[in-house]
Scaffold this motif. Structure first.
Motif, PDB file in Angstrom:
ATOM      1  N   GLU A  43     104.068  12.592  -1.317  1.00  0.00           N
ATOM      2  CA  GLU A  43     104.227  12.821   0.116  1.00  0.00           C
ATOM      3  C   GLU A  43     105.284  11.877   0.660  1.00  0.00           C
ATOM      4  O   GLU A  43     105.612  10.864   0.048  1.00  0.00           O
ATOM      5  N   LEU A  44     105.821  12.242   1.821  1.00  0.00           N
ATOM      6  CA  LEU A  44     106.752  11.386   2.551  1.00  0.00           C
ATOM      7  C   LEU A  44     106.070  10.907   3.824  1.00  0.00           C
ATOM      8  O   LEU A  44     105.229  11.608   4.405  1.00  0.00           O
ATOM      9  N   VAL A  45     106.450   9.718   4.251  1.00  0.00           N
ATOM     10  CA  VAL A  45     105.947   9.140   5.487  1.00  0.00           C
ATOM     11  C   VAL A  45     107.150   8.704   6.308  1.00  0.00           C
ATOM     12  O   VAL A  45     108.061   8.042   5.798  1.00  0.00           O
ATOM     13  N   LEU A  46     107.155   9.076   7.585  1.00  0.00           N
ATOM     14  CA  LEU A  46     108.207   8.681   8.511  1.00  0.00           C
ATOM     15  C   LEU A  46     107.626   7.673   9.492  1.00  0.00           C
ATOM     16  O   LEU A  46     106.601   7.940  10.131  1.00  0.00           O
ATOM     17  N   LEU A  47     108.278   6.530   9.588  1.00  0.00           N
ATOM     18  CA  LEU A  47     107.858   5.455  10.476  1.00  0.00           C
ATOM     19  C   LEU A  47     109.050   5.072  11.340  1.00  0.00           C
ATOM     20  O   LEU A  47     110.125   4.785  10.813  1.00  0.00           O
ATOM     21  N   VAL A  48     108.875   5.095  12.657  1.00  0.00           N
ATOM     22  CA  VAL A  48     109.923   4.656  13.583  1.00  0.00           C
ATOM     23  C   VAL A  48     109.351   3.515  14.402  1.00  0.00           C
ATOM     24  O   VAL A  48     108.333   3.674  15.078  1.00  0.00           O
ATOM     25  N   GLU A  49     110.018   2.362  14.327  1.00  0.00           N
ATOM     26  CA  GLU A  49     109.509   1.179  15.003  1.00  0.00           C
ATOM     27  C   GLU A  49     110.631   0.342  15.608  1.00  0.00           C
ATOM     28  O   GLU A  49     111.771   0.408  15.170  1.00  0.00           O
ATOM     29  N   ASP A  50     110.258  -0.421  16.631  1.00  0.00           N
ATOM     30  CA  ASP A  50     111.157  -1.335  17.320  1.00  0.00           C
ATOM     31  C   ASP A  50     110.685  -2.759  17.032  1.00  0.00           C
ATOM     32  O   ASP A  50     109.665  -3.186  17.579  1.00  0.00           O
ATOM     33  N   PRO A  51     111.406  -3.506  16.175  1.00  0.00           N
ATOM     34  CA  PRO A  51     110.987  -4.869  15.866  1.00  0.00           C
ATOM     35  C   PRO A  51     111.353  -5.869  16.967  1.00  0.00           C
ATOM     36  O   PRO A  51     110.949  -7.028  16.900  1.00  0.00           O
ATOM     37  N   ASP A  52     112.107  -5.437  17.975  1.00  0.00           N
ATOM     38  CA  ASP A  52     112.577  -6.328  19.028  1.00  0.00           C
ATOM     39  C   ASP A  52     111.669  -6.335  20.257  1.00  0.00           C
ATOM     40  O   ASP A  52     111.977  -6.970  21.260  1.00  0.00           O
ATOM     41  N   ALA A  53     110.541  -5.617  20.181  1.00  0.00           N
ATOM     42  CA  ALA A  53     109.678  -5.434  21.348  1.00  0.00           C
ATOM     43  C   ALA A  53     108.702  -6.586  21.584  1.00  0.00           C
ATOM     44  O   ALA A  53     108.059  -6.625  22.621  1.00  0.00           O
ATOM     45  N   GLY A  54     108.553  -7.489  20.649  1.00  0.00           N
ATOM     46  CA  GLY A  54     107.607  -8.587  20.818  1.00  0.00           C
ATOM     47  C   GLY A  54     107.195  -9.149  19.482  1.00  0.00           C
ATOM     48  O   GLY A  54     107.898  -9.016  18.486  1.00  0.00           O
ATOM     49  N   ALA A 127     101.985  -0.662  13.395  1.00  0.00           N
ATOM     50  CA  ALA A 127     103.082  -0.681  12.417  1.00  0.00           C
ATOM     51  C   ALA A 127     102.735  -1.590  11.238  1.00  0.00           C
ATOM     52  O   ALA A 127     103.007  -1.254  10.084  1.00  0.00           O
ATOM     53  N   THR A 128     102.100  -2.727  11.515  1.00  0.00           N
ATOM     54  CA  THR A 128     101.742  -3.651  10.434  1.00  0.00           C
ATOM     55  C   THR A 128     100.705  -3.026   9.491  1.00  0.00           C
ATOM     56  O   THR A 128     100.744  -3.280   8.289  1.00  0.00           O
ATOM     57  N   ASP A 129      99.795  -2.205  10.026  1.00  0.00           N
ATOM     58  CA  ASP A 129      98.821  -1.509   9.180  1.00  0.00           C
ATOM     59  C   ASP A 129      99.526  -0.550   8.222  1.00  0.00           C
ATOM     60  O   ASP A 129      99.148  -0.421   7.058  1.00  0.00           O
ATOM     61  N   VAL A 130     100.550   0.131   8.725  1.00  0.00           N
ATOM     62  CA  VAL A 130     101.293   1.085   7.904  1.00  0.00           C
ATOM     63  C   VAL A 130     102.009   0.345   6.779  1.00  0.00           C
ATOM     64  O   VAL A 130     101.934   0.743   5.606  1.00  0.00           O
ATOM     65  N   HIS A 131     102.687  -0.748   7.116  1.00  0.00           N
ATOM     66  CA  HIS A 131     103.393  -1.517   6.086  1.00  0.00           C
ATOM     67  C   HIS A 131     102.425  -2.008   5.007  1.00  0.00           C
ATOM     68  O   HIS A 131     102.739  -1.961   3.818  1.00  0.00           O
ATOM     69  N   GLN A 132     101.245  -2.439   5.415  1.00  0.00           N
ATOM     70  CA  GLN A 132     100.243  -2.909   4.453  1.00  0.00           C
ATOM     71  C   GLN A 132      99.785  -1.761   3.553  1.00  0.00           C
ATOM     72  O   GLN A 132      99.666  -1.918   2.344  1.00  0.00           O
ATOM     73  N   ALA A 133      99.530  -0.600   4.154  1.00  0.00           N
ATOM     74  CA  ALA A 133      99.048   0.565   3.388  1.00  0.00           C
ATOM     75  C   ALA A 133     100.096   1.097   2.412  1.00  0.00           C
ATOM     76  O   ALA A 133      99.751   1.710   1.402  1.00  0.00           O
ATOM     77  N   LEU A 134     101.372   0.871   2.694  1.00  0.00           N
ATOM     78  CA  LEU A 134     102.447   1.354   1.828  1.00  0.00           C
ATOM     79  C   LEU A 134     102.527   0.585   0.505  1.00  0.00           C
ATOM     80  O   LEU A 134     103.030   1.122  -0.485  1.00  0.00           O
ATOM     81  N   LYS A 135     102.046  -0.634   0.495  1.00  0.00           N
ATOM     82  CA  LYS A 135     102.152  -1.481  -0.693  1.00  0.00           C
ATOM     83  C   LYS A 135     101.489  -0.807  -1.889  1.00  0.00           C
ATOM     84  O   LYS A 135     100.357  -0.355  -1.815  1.00  0.00           O
ATOM     85  N   GLY A 136     102.230  -0.722  -2.989  1.00  0.00           N
ATOM     86  CA  GLY A 136     101.720  -0.120  -4.211  1.00  0.00           C
ATOM     87  C   GLY A 136     101.850   1.398  -4.265  1.00  0.00           C
ATOM     88  O   GLY A 136     101.553   1.995  -5.285  1.00  0.00           O
ATOM     89  N   ARG A 137     102.284   2.016  -3.163  1.00  0.00           N
ATOM     90  CA  ARG A 137     102.440   3.477  -3.121  1.00  0.00           C
ATOM     91  C   ARG A 137     103.909   3.895  -3.023  1.00  0.00           C
ATOM     92  O   ARG A 137     104.257   5.009  -3.371  1.00  0.00           O
ATOM     93  N   GLU A 138     104.736   3.028  -2.510  1.00  0.00           N
ATOM     94  CA  GLU A 138     106.136   3.358  -2.220  1.00  0.00           C
ATOM     95  C   GLU A 138     106.972   3.411  -3.501  1.00  0.00           C
ATOM     96  O   GLU A 138     106.988   2.466  -4.278  1.00  0.00           O
ATOM     97  N   ILE A 139     107.674   4.556  -3.712  1.00  0.00           N
ATOM     98  CA  ILE A 139     108.548   4.670  -4.876  1.00  0.00           C
ATOM     99  C   ILE A 139     110.015   4.795  -4.478  1.00  0.00           C
ATOM    100  O   ILE A 139     110.903   4.638  -5.309  1.00  0.00           O
ATOM    101  N   ALA A 140     110.277   5.071  -3.198  1.00  0.00           N
ATOM    102  CA  ALA A 140     111.644   5.130  -2.698  1.00  0.00           C
ATOM    103  C   ALA A 140     111.582   5.093  -1.173  1.00  0.00           C
ATOM    104  O   ALA A 140     110.568   5.443  -0.569  1.00  0.00           O
ATOM    105  N   SER A 141     112.702   4.677  -0.572  1.00  0.00           N
ATOM    106  CA  SER A 141     112.755   4.682   0.889  1.00  0.00           C
ATOM    107  C   SER A 141     114.200   4.791   1.349  1.00  0.00           C
ATOM    108  O   SER A 141     115.136   4.538   0.597  1.00  0.00           O
ATOM    109  N   GLY A 142     114.333   5.170   2.601  1.00  0.00           N
ATOM    110  CA  GLY A 142     115.636   5.239   3.244  1.00  0.00           C
ATOM    111  C   GLY A 142     115.488   4.827   4.692  1.00  0.00           C
ATOM    112  O   GLY A 142     114.432   5.024   5.299  1.00  0.00           O
ATOM    113  N   THR A 143     116.531   4.235   5.238  1.00  0.00           N
ATOM    114  CA  THR A 143     116.486   3.725   6.610  1.00  0.00           C
ATOM    115  C   THR A 143     117.773   4.054   7.339  1.00  0.00           C
ATOM    116  O   THR A 143     118.861   3.978   6.761  1.00  0.00           O
ATOM    117  N   THR A 144     117.638   4.404   8.602  1.00  0.00           N
ATOM    118  CA  THR A 144     118.770   4.454   9.504  1.00  0.00           C
ATOM    119  C   THR A 144     118.299   3.827  10.810  1.00  0.00           C
ATOM    120  O   THR A 144     117.107   3.873  11.134  1.00  0.00           O
TER     121      THR A 144
END
Length: 150
Positions: A43-54, A127-144
């Protein structure tokens, strides 16, 4: 780790997002296209986040269960097979940028992850929950990245 090509026809990487995507504009999600998804992706997961918000990244869009062979999502659409989740505004689906007026431009990271098994998340993940859940499952990623200010 392998790389997924992720891009939008509406903005270039690290460029200003058009106002129609902002929460106080049209509040529609931008079109996205991707390629080079590994054959092993479940499966693919799309995450859009703003790290500058706080202190914690602000979640603007989370979509799980996206079909690995899908390749794109049109403007204002939901990726094929995708399940949208609540964002940091407390709304389900896309909620566009709305940084405080007068601040420096905020960065909006659009990240697409290819996973080797489905993601397991709590009912209203941060967002932090998503990053934690991705650990050990992610085989590739892309960012823009898009930017926005008011």
């Amino acid at each position: 780790m392998a790389g997924i090509m992720l891009r939008s026809t509406a903005f270039t990487d690290h460029d200003l997002l058009p106002g129609r995507f902002a929460k106080d504009g049209g509040n529609v999600s931008p079109p996205l296209q991707w390629a080079d998804v590994p054959d092993a992706a479940e499966e693919l997961v799309l995450l859009v986040e703003d790290p500058d918000a706080g202190k914690e990244p602000f979640l603007h869009w989370l979509v799980t269960g996206i079909a690995p062979e899908s390749g794109e999502v049109p403007e204002g659409g939901v990726p094929p097979g995708g399940q949208e989740w609540p964002n940091s505004f407390g709304e389900t689906g896309w909620s566009g940028p709305l940084p405080p007026q007068g601040e420096d431009p905020h960065r909006y990271f659009f990240r697409l992850y290819a996973l080797n098994r489905p993601l397991e998340l709590p009912g209203a993940p941060r967002a932090t929950d998503v990053h934690q859940a991705l650990k050990g499952r992610e085989i590739a990623s892309g960012t823009t990245v898009g930017t926005y200010y008011r």
